[in-house]
Design a protein around this motif. Structure first.
Motif, PDB file in Angstrom:
ATOM      1  N   GLN A  28       0.846  -1.195   0.000  1.00  0.00           N
ATOM      2  CA  GLN A  28       0.000   0.000   0.000  1.00  0.00           C
ATOM      3  C   GLN A  28       0.881   1.244   0.000  1.00  0.00           C
ATOM      4  OE1 GLN A  28      -0.488  -1.900   3.082  1.00  0.00           O
ATOM      5  NE2 GLN A  28      -2.061  -3.252   2.280  1.00  0.00           N
ATOM      6  N   LEU A  80      -5.324   5.655   1.535  1.00  0.00           N
ATOM      7  CA  LEU A  80      -4.404   4.541   1.354  1.00  0.00           C
ATOM      8  C   LEU A  80      -4.814   3.812   0.082  1.00  0.00           C
ATOM      9  CD1 LEU A  80      -2.099   3.570   3.213  1.00  0.00           C
ATOM     10  CD2 LEU A  80      -3.635   1.823   4.047  1.00  0.00           C
ATOM     11  N   LYS A  82      -4.104   0.659  -2.945  1.00  0.00           N
ATOM     12  CA  LYS A  82      -3.532  -0.656  -3.206  1.00  0.00           C
ATOM     13  C   LYS A  82      -3.580  -0.898  -4.707  1.00  0.00           C
ATOM     14  CE  LYS A  82      -7.920  -3.072  -2.694  1.00  0.00           C
ATOM     15  NZ  LYS A  82      -8.654  -4.135  -2.029  1.00  0.00           N
ATOM     16  N   TYR A  94      -5.277   1.209  -9.784  1.00  0.00           N
ATOM     17  CA  TYR A  94      -5.179   1.286  -8.327  1.00  0.00           C
ATOM     18  C   TYR A  94      -6.560   1.485  -7.728  1.00  0.00           C
ATOM     19  CZ  TYR A  94      -0.461   2.191  -9.840  1.00  0.00           C
ATOM     20  OH  TYR A  94       0.743   2.089 -10.468  1.00  0.00           O
ATOM     21  N   ILE A  97      -8.386   2.018  -0.384  1.00  0.00           N
ATOM     22  CA  ILE A  97      -8.780   1.110   0.691  1.00  0.00           C
ATOM     23  C   ILE A  97      -9.781   1.846   1.577  1.00  0.00           C
ATOM     24  CG2 ILE A  97      -7.981  -0.209   2.673  1.00  0.00           C
ATOM     25  CD1 ILE A  97      -5.308  -0.508   1.235  1.00  0.00           C
TER      26      ILE A  97
END
Length: 120
Positions: A28, A80, A82, A94, A97
């Motif tokens: 992350q 954030l 991931k 991407y 989160i």
């Protein structure tokens, strides 16, 4: 095909195995939201997908998808991200989160709660 002398002079270059060079082999990354907007998906689908432009902690800018229904992400919020591409949005590799940092979880979620940051 290269000749033997060409191979001796300059050997073969190894290719980079990683598509997500922005994450730099991290699971992350943290970033600041710059702009929240919508994009339309590829041909057979029709919707307005919510995406956000993020400046990461390594000063690179990306576009990330906001999964789930409803969102309360604004500019200058921390998020954030991931890796993981969205199938019908080209160029978006991407995801944000949910439930981490300034991003709230999905309300009234009963199944798959861990993916959307919803408490029990």
């Amino acid at each position: 095909m290269l000749t033997f002398n060409q191979l001796i002079k300059n050997s073969r270059k190894k290719k980079n195995k990683f598509k997500n060079s922005i994450l730099n082999r991290c699971p992350q990354k943290k970033g600041i939201c710059l702009k929240v907007f919508t994009k339309s998906p590829k041909k057979p689908n029709s919707a307005l997908r919510k995406v956000v432009k993020i400046r990461l902690s390594n000063n690179k800018e990306i576009i990330a998808y906001i999964p789930g229904e409803g969102y309360a992400i604004q500019e200058h919020n921390y998020a954030l991200i991931k890796g993981g591409k969205v199938q019908d949005l080209p160029g978006i590799r991407y995801k944000i989160i949910r439930g981490a940092l300034n991003v709230s979880g999905v309300k009234n979620r009963k199944s798959s709660r861990s993916k959307y940051g919803t408490k029990k």
